[in-house]
Design an enzyme around this catalytic site. Structure first.
Site, PDB file in Angstrom:
ATOM      1  N   THR A 254      40.729  32.640  28.081  1.00  0.00           N
ATOM      2  CA  THR A 254      41.617  33.392  27.009  1.00  0.00           C
ATOM      3  C   THR A 254      43.032  33.683  27.636  1.00  0.00           C
ATOM      4  O   THR A 254      44.012  33.649  26.625  1.00  0.00           O
ATOM      5  CB  THR A 254      40.835  34.948  26.615  1.00  0.00           C
ATOM      6  OG1 THR A 254      39.726  34.422  25.869  1.00  0.00           O
ATOM      7  CG2 THR A 254      41.621  35.673  25.733  1.00  0.00           C
TER       8      THR A 254
ATOM      9  N   GLN B 271      35.793  23.891  26.726  1.00  0.00           N
ATOM     10  CA  GLN B 271      34.427  23.376  26.658  1.00  0.00           C
ATOM     11  C   GLN B 271      34.314  21.870  27.116  1.00  0.00           C
ATOM     12  O   GLN B 271      33.243  21.383  27.586  1.00  0.00           O
ATOM     13  CB  GLN B 271      34.092  23.278  24.947  1.00  0.00           C
ATOM     14  CG  GLN B 271      33.760  24.618  24.534  1.00  0.00           C
ATOM     15  CD  GLN B 271      32.481  25.313  25.248  1.00  0.00           C
ATOM     16  OE1 GLN B 271      31.739  24.496  25.693  1.00  0.00           O
ATOM     17  NE2 GLN B 271      32.253  26.665  24.870  1.00  0.00           N
TER      18      GLN B 271
ATOM     19  N   THR C 257      47.853  39.796  42.575  1.00  0.00           N
ATOM     20  CA  THR C 257      47.043  39.139  43.993  1.00  0.00           C
ATOM     21  C   THR C 257      46.281  38.386  43.497  1.00  0.00           C
ATOM     22  O   THR C 257      45.231  38.456  42.597  1.00  0.00           O
ATOM     23  CB  THR C 257      46.729  40.281  44.834  1.00  0.00           C
ATOM     24  OG1 THR C 257      47.728  41.068  45.267  1.00  0.00           O
ATOM     25  CG2 THR C 257      45.926  39.688  46.055  1.00  0.00           C
TER      26      THR C 257
ATOM     27  N   CYS D 236      30.570  33.995  20.707  1.00  0.00           N
ATOM     28  CA  CYS D 236      31.641  35.215  20.512  1.00  0.00           C
ATOM     29  C   CYS D 236      31.465  35.833  19.347  1.00  0.00           C
ATOM     30  O   CYS D 236      31.653  37.121  19.115  1.00  0.00           O
ATOM     31  CB  CYS D 236      32.958  34.538  20.441  1.00  0.00           C
ATOM     32  SG  CYS D 236      33.626  33.727  21.911  1.00  0.00           S
TER      33      CYS D 236
END
Length: 735
Positions: free
Chosen positions: A72, A179, A237, A323
């Site tokens: 994402t 995917q 980081t 989702c």
């Protein structure tokens, strides 16, 4: 025994080799890679080794790999980065109509900020036509983004052909390869892409790690600002532990790519063969050949996918993309493919993995065939009811909705009711002119008949509890009008080919026991055969015509009392998903099955101006009906509303029924939520089953009524707001 896992497109388990590679960086090496001492050097080397492993899999230079928090973020960085870096050159973006929300929603966001987006159609197999891409290119086009392979149906897009058009017009080309990576060849040179997104948890690495390939020379505006980590392209980081895991996962994927492809294809095709031999009307979605080797999207005609998925105890699969697993809407992908509705609603996705066996495919197919066959009309499959042990039945597995949360959307219902002609009868004291859930008909000068009908699908697993809750919910409408229940009748939908009649017997027993608690009998009723179990009651009550309480009539200055805590929609959703412990389950069941009798008997001692019970439209939906019908604006104090324990934490975790989202959409145009977060707004809109009464009465009366309610045992009753002045019915929420 664990179910057979066939949902690898949603996420994969962490590979043993990946976990082993990560362990030293959990237990031993902890330094900051930006530090120049030995502790930092050891982790810096690990990060750069992983960068090389990722680069090797996609055939690029390590300097072209930037680590992110996942697919994402990579997609957001790619699209927003190009848009903001190239905004002066143009404002047009081309994408497909079947993208993952991590691309689609970014495009929607950019549209709000001056960019234009073309959403390309796909054919019946989910394929984008490269010539459609070419025809959509304008002088101001700055970016093309088309996914490598679709997460729902597995169709592989002609990326290299599209990239040829992008290069010809000097347009940056991005592909989401979340995917495809590790399942098929994903070579950025052969594909011709400038940007490529990677999600670690799709290829046996941990969740929360990903990468973005950025071809050398491509300029992106930074998404995350801070120090100059990741070549000054992504501040923060580095997540050394998971970067190491992603690197090892990519190395394994490269070494075993051909072997895995063969295994994926073999298991997928065997599962498909077994299912379609037994159920030939099942439809394959996606391209029959240009498809991910592990992905099988099947449509079971006239079956509700979420019902099928929930009934499969031995197989873990998804109803469409993971989702969207809580939604019963047709996915955007299937809509774009123009899949007929009778197939689209019954679409499920199987995605095989490295460790699945042929034996598992056979075992999974047997359960899928047996369960789906029962749900498919006119399908000759052995009935399961004789094999079902009624003691172990979980009723919520036999429905896609939960209780009152599966009501028709308020906006849709309002439109329908407004279109119907009104019937005039002077004896109808309460009809469709208000939003009351019961009708009142005057029989004589001192007696009026109150009648209500309510029924729904299982809200809990135990049949007896379901019957009791449904009865309490049906009786609530009578109590809300200040009436006394007289008798009831059953209304039943039951899958007699699926469930033993002993289950129906328990449902009816629970309902009849609850009716007896209310002091009434249940006199027969009506039943039909139905794929989902449903139960409810027609309840008749009596009241003096002059003492009918409607859900309209509140006056400025009135306060309103809520007699039960909110959160039954959230908690029942959590129960179905096994997210709460047994004591809390019993607490919620007890709350939903408790009658509103005490509240009703208490309120009629006072000068009540309006009352309604809180059910499927939630507190805000029912309060809105009251305030608009009474033509009074209202103020609600959030901190005075009582919620069931754990409701807030579960809502924060996203455990929210679909009906609650519908309620929120219905109320937001005439509600001012102020600074209240969206999660807290949704809690106020939560679709309730057998909720409490919402009582409006003058301020001094409200204080006295509240004391009596609490004295009578309703400890959660609270004054939660007031009507402030005449108006359109606007609600203002304060924290």
């Amino acid at each position: 025994m664990q179910p057979i896992y066939l949902d690898h497109n949603a996420t994969t388990p962490i590979a043993t080799e990946v976990a082993a590679a990560m362990r030293p960086y959990l237990e031993q090496y902890f330094g900051n890679p930006s530090s120049t001492h030995s502790f930092g050097t050891s982790t810096k080397k690990a990060v750069e080794k992983a960068r090389g492993q990722v680069a090797a899999l996609i055939n690029c230079d390590p300097s072209e790999v930037v680590f992110t928090s996942g697919g994402t973020e990579s997609n957001n960085y790619a699209l927003k980065g190009v848009a903001h870096a190239s905004g002066k050159q143009g404002n047009h973006i081309i994408t497909s109509s079947i993208e993952h929300p991590a691309v689609f929603e970014v495009c929607r966001y950019l549209e709000k900020h001056g960019f234009e987006v073309t959403y390309l159609p796909v054919d019946e197999f989910g394929l984008v036509d490269p010539h459609d891409v070419n025809k959509s290119i304008r002088p101001e086009t700055i970016l093309i983004s088309v996914m490598h392979a679709n997460n729902e149906v597995g169709t592989i897009q002609p990326i290299s052909e599209i990239s040829a058009f992008a290069r010809k017009h000097n347009i940056i080309f991005h592909t989401d390869a979340a995917q495809s990576l590790g399942k098929i060849e994903t070579d950025v040179q052969a594909l011709g892409v400038d940007l490529l997104s990677i999600a670690g948890h799709k290829l046996y690495a941990p969740k929360g790690i990903g990468a973005l390939y950025i071809r050398s020379g491509v300029q992106l505006e930074k998404l995350i600002h801070g120090a100059d980590h990741e070549q000054n392209m992504r501040a923060g980081t580095e997540n050394v532990l998971e970067i190491v895991g992603l690197g090892m996962a990519c190395e394994l994927a490269g070494k075993e790519l051909e072997k895995n492809k063969i295994h994926y294809t073999k298991t997928r095709d065997y599962l498909y063969q077994l299912i379609t031999e037994a159920l030939p009307s099942v439809k394959l979605n996606g391209h029959p050949e240009q498809r991910l080797p592990n992905t099988l999207s099947l449509s079971f005609p006239n079956v509700e996918a979420n019902t099928l998925v929930s009934r499969l105890e031995g197989v873990a699969i998804s109803a469409g993309a993971a989702c969207h697993s809580e939604s019963i809407d047709v996915s955007a992908v299937l809509e774009a493919m123009k899949l007929p509705i009778e197939y689209a609603m019954g679409t499920v996705r199987f995605s095989t993995g490295r460790n699945n066996t042929m034996g598992e495919m056979k075992q999974a197919a047997e359960e899928i065939i047996a369960t789906a066959g029962i749900l498919m009309p006119d399908t000759a499959v052995t009935k399961l009811k004789e094999k079902v042990d009624s003691k172990n039945i979980r009723l919520t597995q036999y429905t896609h909705g939960l209780g009152c949360a599966c009501k028709i959307e308020p906006l849709q219902l309002e439109r329908i009711l407004a279109s119907l002609p009104m019937f005039s009868d002077k004896n109808v004291l309460v009809g469709t002119e208000t939003s009351d859930d019961a009708t009142v008909y005057r029989i004589s000068d001192d007696f009026a008949l109150v009648q209500s009908l309510d029924f729904f699908t299982p809200i809990v697993d135990d049949p007896y509890d379901f019957g009791a809750i449904a009865a309490a919910n049906a009786l609530s409408d009578i109590y809300a009008m200040g009436a006394t229940p007289l008798f009831a009748m059953n209304i039943v939908g039951f899958p007699e080919n699926t469930l033993p009649m002993s289950v129906l017997e328990q449902i009816l027993k629970g309902a009849h026991d609850k009716a007896a608690e209310a002091g009434i009998s249940v006199q027969g009723g009506h039943t039909i055969e139905d794929p989902e179990p449903k139960y409810g009651m027609v309840v008749s009550g009596g009241v003096h015509p002059a003492k009918v309480i409607r859900n309209v009539g509140a006056l400025p200055g009135d306060q309103f009392i809520l007699t039960k805590p909110l959160g039954t929609g959230i908690l029942s959703t959590a129960m179905k998903r096994g997210l709460i412990d047994q004591p809390l389950q019993q607490e919620v069941i007890s709350l939903m099955s408790s009658l509103n009798r005490i509240a009703a008997e208490t309120m009629i001692k006072f000068d009540v101006h309006a009352c309604t019970d809180i059910t499927g439209f939630g507190l805000m939906g029912h309060l809105s009906e009251m305030s608009r019908g009474s033509k009074c604006n209202a103020e609600l104090i959030f901190n005075q509303v009582t919620f069931i324990r754990e409701a807030r934490s579960l809502a924060t975790a996203g455990v929210i029924p679909g009906g609650t989202f519908n309620n929120h959409a219905y109320t937001k145009n005439h509600t001012e939520y102020g600074a209240l977060s969206r999660t807290l707004q949704l809690m106020l809109c939560d679709a309730q089953t057998s909720g409490g009464l919402l009582i409006a009465l003058p301020g001094k009366e409200a204080e006295k009524c509240l004391i009596e309610l609490k004295t009578a045992g309703l400890a959660d009753a609270a004054i939660i707001g007031h009507f402030e002045r005449e108006g359109s019915g606007k609600i203002t929420v304060h924290s």
